[in-house]
Design a protein around this motif. Structure first.
Motif, PDB file in Angstrom:
ATOM      1  N   ALA A  13       0.815  -1.213   0.000  1.00 27.27           N
ATOM      2  CA  ALA A  13       0.000   0.000   0.000  1.00 27.27           C
ATOM      3  C   ALA A  13       0.855   1.271   0.000  1.00 27.27           C
ATOM      4  N   THR A  14       2.083   1.176   0.531  1.00 28.77           N
ATOM      5  CA  THR A  14       2.998   2.312   0.599  1.00 28.77           C
ATOM      6  C   THR A  14       4.205   2.030  -0.285  1.00 28.77           C
ATOM      7  N   PRO A  15       4.585   2.968  -1.154  1.00 28.97           N
ATOM      8  CA  PRO A  15       5.752   2.726  -2.010  1.00 28.97           C
ATOM      9  C   PRO A  15       7.051   2.761  -1.196  1.00 28.97           C
ATOM     10  N   LEU A  16       7.713   1.619  -1.103  1.00 24.29           N
ATOM     11  CA  LEU A  16       8.957   1.495  -0.349  1.00 24.29           C
ATOM     12  C   LEU A  16      10.019   0.810  -1.202  1.00 24.29           C
ATOM     13  N   PHE A  17      11.273   1.088  -0.890  1.00 22.97           N
ATOM     14  CA  PHE A  17      12.378   0.392  -1.536  1.00 22.97           C
ATOM     15  C   PHE A  17      12.414  -1.049  -1.024  1.00 22.97           C
ATOM     16  N   ALA A  18      12.882  -1.962  -1.848  1.00 26.39           N
ATOM     17  CA  ALA A  18      13.031  -3.360  -1.463  1.00 26.39           C
ATOM     18  C   ALA A  18      14.511  -3.702  -1.417  1.00 26.39           C
ATOM     19  N   LEU A  19      14.917  -4.341  -0.349  1.00 28.04           N
ATOM     20  CA  LEU A  19      16.311  -4.711  -0.153  1.00 28.04           C
ATOM     21  C   LEU A  19      16.486  -6.208  -0.401  1.00 28.04           C
ATOM     22  N   LEU A  29      19.968  -1.819   8.551  1.00 20.87           N
ATOM     23  CA  LEU A  29      19.392  -0.953   7.518  1.00 20.87           C
ATOM     24  C   LEU A  29      17.888  -0.823   7.693  1.00 20.87           C
ATOM     25  N   ILE A  30      17.225  -1.926   7.959  1.00 19.08           N
ATOM     26  CA  ILE A  30      15.774  -1.909   8.141  1.00 19.08           C
ATOM     27  C   ILE A  30      15.417  -1.038   9.334  1.00 19.08           C
ATOM     28  N   GLU A  31      16.192  -1.151  10.399  1.00 22.76           N
ATOM     29  CA  GLU A  31      15.936  -0.359  11.601  1.00 22.76           C
ATOM     30  C   GLU A  31      16.139   1.134  11.338  1.00 22.76           C
ATOM     31  N   LYS A  32      17.234   1.485  10.688  1.00 19.42           N
ATOM     32  CA  LYS A  32      17.566   2.900  10.470  1.00 19.42           C
ATOM     33  C   LYS A  32      16.713   3.558   9.388  1.00 19.42           C
ATOM     34  N   TYR A  33      16.372   2.805   8.342  1.00 25.51           N
ATOM     35  CA  TYR A  33      15.664   3.386   7.192  1.00 25.51           C
ATOM     36  C   TYR A  33      14.262   2.800   7.032  1.00 25.51           C
ATOM     37  N   GLY A  34      13.619   2.499   8.138  1.00 17.01           N
ATOM     38  CA  GLY A  34      12.297   1.885   8.108  1.00 17.01           C
ATOM     39  C   GLY A  34      11.262   2.676   7.327  1.00 17.01           C
ATOM     40  N   GLY A  35      11.416   3.982   7.252  1.00 18.86           N
ATOM     41  CA  GLY A  35      10.475   4.797   6.491  1.00 18.86           C
ATOM     42  C   GLY A  35      10.670   4.700   4.982  1.00 18.86           C
ATOM     43  N   LEU A  36      11.822   4.187   4.567  1.00 19.63           N
ATOM     44  CA  LEU A  36      12.134   4.053   3.143  1.00 19.63           C
ATOM     45  C   LEU A  36      12.125   2.605   2.663  1.00 19.63           C
ATOM     46  N   LEU A  37      12.432   1.670   3.577  1.00 20.06           N
ATOM     47  CA  LEU A  37      12.605   0.268   3.205  1.00 20.06           C
ATOM     48  C   LEU A  37      11.439  -0.602   3.643  1.00 20.06           C
ATOM     49  N   ASP A  38      11.087  -1.539   2.787  1.00 22.33           N
ATOM     50  CA  ASP A  38      10.147  -2.586   3.155  1.00 22.33           C
ATOM     51  C   ASP A  38      10.825  -3.431   4.228  1.00 22.33           C
ATOM     52  N   ALA A  39      10.102  -3.829   5.251  1.00 25.73           N
ATOM     53  CA  ALA A  39      10.678  -4.601   6.355  1.00 25.73           C
ATOM     54  C   ALA A  39      11.088  -6.010   5.940  1.00 25.73           C
ATOM     55  N   LEU A  52      19.272  -2.843  -4.050  1.00 26.43           N
ATOM     56  CA  LEU A  52      18.153  -2.030  -3.601  1.00 26.43           C
ATOM     57  C   LEU A  52      17.289  -1.728  -4.808  1.00 26.43           C
ATOM     58  N   ALA A  53      16.022  -2.128  -4.743  1.00 25.24           N
ATOM     59  CA  ALA A  53      15.083  -1.871  -5.839  1.00 25.24           C
ATOM     60  C   ALA A  53      14.165  -0.722  -5.460  1.00 25.24           C
ATOM     61  N   ARG A  54      13.970   0.166  -6.402  1.00 17.50           N
ATOM     62  CA  ARG A  54      13.034   1.274  -6.196  1.00 17.50           C
ATOM     63  C   ARG A  54      11.612   0.723  -6.113  1.00 17.50           C
ATOM     64  N   PRO A  55      10.670   1.512  -5.619  1.00 20.14           N
ATOM     65  CA  PRO A  55       9.285   1.037  -5.552  1.00 20.14           C
ATOM     66  C   PRO A  55       8.704   0.638  -6.913  1.00 20.14           C
TER      67      PRO A  55
END
Length: 81
Positions: A13-19, A29-39, A52-55
């Motif tokens: 539902a939210t556009p996030l980067f995929a690691l 990375l997930i902890e620090k960039y949680g607003g940008l990265l899919d968990a 790292l894949a863009r949304p």
């Protein structure tokens, strides 16, 4: 490229980067960039590398270690974040 059993980047539902990479090395990375990265950390595309894949599914960055991904993500954050 779609992989059976793996959620495609940007499908939530939210556009996030995929690691993509080793989950144990990516926890910080997930902890620090949680607003940008899919968990959900996806399996490595190439053993020992991080991608790292863009949304929209396009490759944003690749690195040999999490620090390279962090450097890229830092550039997306406002100064002082």
């Amino acid at each position: 490229m779609p992989v059976a059993g793996v959620v495609p980047p940007g499908s939530g539902a939210t556009p996030l980067f995929a690691l993509f990479g080793d989950q144990s090395d990516a926890a910080g990375l997930i902890e620090k960039y949680g607003g940008l990265l899919d968990a959900e950390v996806r399996p490595a595309i190439h053993e020992g590398d991080f991608h790292l894949a863009r949304p929209d599914g396009y490759l944003a960055c690749s690195a040999k270690d999490p620090a390279g991904i962090a450097c890229y993500l830092d550039g997306l954050l406002p100064p002082g974040s």
